[in-house]
Design a protein around this motif. Structure first.
Motif, PDB file in Angstrom:
ATOM      1  N   HIS A 154       0.865  -1.173   0.000  1.00  0.00           N
ATOM      2  CA  HIS A 154       0.000   0.000   0.000  1.00  0.00           C
ATOM      3  C   HIS A 154       0.905   1.227   0.000  1.00  0.00           C
ATOM      4  O   HIS A 154       2.130   1.073  -0.084  1.00  0.00           O
ATOM      5  CB  HIS A 154      -0.980  -0.015   1.189  1.00  0.00           C
ATOM      6  N   ASP A 200       5.466   5.049   5.395  1.00  0.00           N
ATOM      7  CA  ASP A 200       6.472   4.111   5.914  1.00  0.00           C
ATOM      8  C   ASP A 200       6.669   2.914   4.977  1.00  0.00           C
ATOM      9  O   ASP A 200       7.429   1.998   5.292  1.00  0.00           O
ATOM     10  CB  ASP A 200       6.117   3.645   7.334  1.00  0.00           C
ATOM     11  N   HIS A 201       5.996   2.948   3.839  1.00  0.00           N
ATOM     12  CA  HIS A 201       6.144   1.881   2.840  1.00  0.00           C
ATOM     13  C   HIS A 201       6.689   2.400   1.510  1.00  0.00           C
ATOM     14  O   HIS A 201       7.382   1.670   0.805  1.00  0.00           O
ATOM     15  CB  HIS A 201       4.797   1.170   2.623  1.00  0.00           C
ATOM     16  N   ASP A 256       0.367  -4.637   6.250  1.00  0.00           N
ATOM     17  CA  ASP A 256       0.024  -4.078   7.555  1.00  0.00           C
ATOM     18  C   ASP A 256      -1.224  -4.743   8.143  1.00  0.00           C
ATOM     19  O   ASP A 256      -2.070  -4.081   8.735  1.00  0.00           O
ATOM     20  CB  ASP A 256      -0.187  -2.563   7.426  1.00  0.00           C
ATOM     21  N   HIS A 316      -0.191  -4.383  13.458  1.00  0.00           N
ATOM     22  CA  HIS A 316       0.793  -3.389  13.917  1.00  0.00           C
ATOM     23  C   HIS A 316       1.303  -3.697  15.317  1.00  0.00           C
ATOM     24  O   HIS A 316       2.295  -3.126  15.752  1.00  0.00           O
ATOM     25  CB  HIS A 316       0.181  -1.991  13.904  1.00  0.00           C
ATOM     26  N   HIS A 345       5.145  -4.812  10.069  1.00  0.00           N
ATOM     27  CA  HIS A 345       5.244  -4.284  11.434  1.00  0.00           C
ATOM     28  C   HIS A 345       5.259  -5.393  12.488  1.00  0.00           C
ATOM     29  O   HIS A 345       4.990  -5.136  13.663  1.00  0.00           O
ATOM     30  CB  HIS A 345       4.112  -3.301  11.697  1.00  0.00           C
TER      31      HIS A 345
HETATM   32 ZN   LIG Z   1       2.793   0.657   7.792  1.00  0.00          ZN
END
Ligand SMILES: [Zn+2]
Length: 302
Positions: free
Chosen positions: A142, A146-147, A237, A240, A284
């Protein structure tokens, strides 16, 4: 390609010579459970099957946690439950990217936060002999920062040779968002230009190396899990805070755009992975980001 890539390959082969024939087995006893081997700081290797090696790349410098409050839910509805299930006050977490080596090609799943935000992905790659120019394919679960944060350095592409695969529905969502994340998504896609492949879930041949995309909607409108061969799931994800959420998969972090849908998706995919005895690589998950066997979905969460 760097000389040390050969050393890395030799190291991986020797790892497999000693441990990939591991005899421990899953509950059904049909399939051997792959073994994870630490390779370097923040890097581990798993020989998933005869054709596929997974290399885990921790983007954060040190092991990290998430606060319990991330999981309290709308109007803090789950706060008492979360505190009961996570008495230490925080939950181990991480930011990971995953490199898959198959058919002499390198596929990188997600790219972490990027150097400007302290991301260690390129340093981890370097520690096992790869540079960004060695990556053949970048495949995104996605488009949260952070990706995709590691895909650009300033305005320049980082993975100079890679073909980039993005779920079309995910990109179309971010096109409608004026947020900083939306702007980063558009800037990234435009920078990679005609090397970007937006795919639909119905196109089963869209991805290289026989990789199959599976709609895992909820965290974002186009959040996607990937199946590599028969034994590996790139889970994005779905979780988390594993130590908390494995106890009750209805608990969602506030990062999940649609929490109820994310919970249903989480239960479905962990059940799927358990039935198929799949290794789960999650961006994560704590530790090295990989589960050798899926946990069973708790009955209360069915
Ligand atoms: Zn993430």
């Amino acid at each position: 390609m760097k000389h040390s890539i050969l050393l890395m390959a030799a190291a991986l082969l020797s790892v497999c010579a000693t441990s990939c024939g591991n005899t421990s087995s899953n509950a059904g006893g049909e399939l051997p459970v792959p073994v994870v081997e630490s390779v370097a700081d923040g890097v581990a290797s798993v020989k998933v099957d005869s054709a596929t090696t997974l290399i885990t790349l921790r983007d954060n410098a040190l092991p990290a946690t998430q606060p319990n409050s991330l999981f309290y839910g709308l109007d803090n509805k789950d706060s008492a439950l979360v505190e009961q299930l996570s008495p230490s006050g925080s939950v181990p977490s991480s930011v990971h990217a995953f490199l898959v080596r198959k058919d002499n090609k390198l596929a990188l799943f997600d790219t972490g936060n990027g150097i400007a935000k302290g991301g260690m992905l390129l340093a981890r790659l370097d520690s096992v002999g790869f540079g960004p120019e060695n990556i053949d394919y970048v495949i995104l679960t996605h488009m949260h920062g952070d990706h995709i944060g590691g895909m650009l350095s300033g305005d320049s592409v980082v993975f100079t040779r890679a073909q980039v695969y993005i779920p079309q529905v995910e990109y179309e969502y971010w096109l409608t968002q004026s947020s900083a994340n939306g702007q980063l998504a558009v800037k990234t896609v435009e920078a990679y230009g005609d090397r970007v492949h937006l795919f639909s879930y119905t196109d089963t041949t869209a991805l290289p190396l026989g990789i199959r995309a599976m709609a895992a909607i909820g965290h974002t409108p186009g959040h996607t899990a990937y199946r590599v061969g028969e034994r590996l799931m790139i889970a994005g994800d779905l979780m988390h805070g594993y130590d908390l959420q494995r106890q009750n998969m209805d608990i969602s972090p506030r990062y999940d755009i649609n929490p109820e849908q994310a919970a249903a998706t989480r239960k479905f995919f962990f059940g799927f992975a358990a039935r198929k005895h799949m290794v789960i690589a999650g961006m994560h998950l704590p530790g090295n980001g990989v589960l050798m066997e899926a946990p069973s979905v708790p009955e209360s969460a069915e």
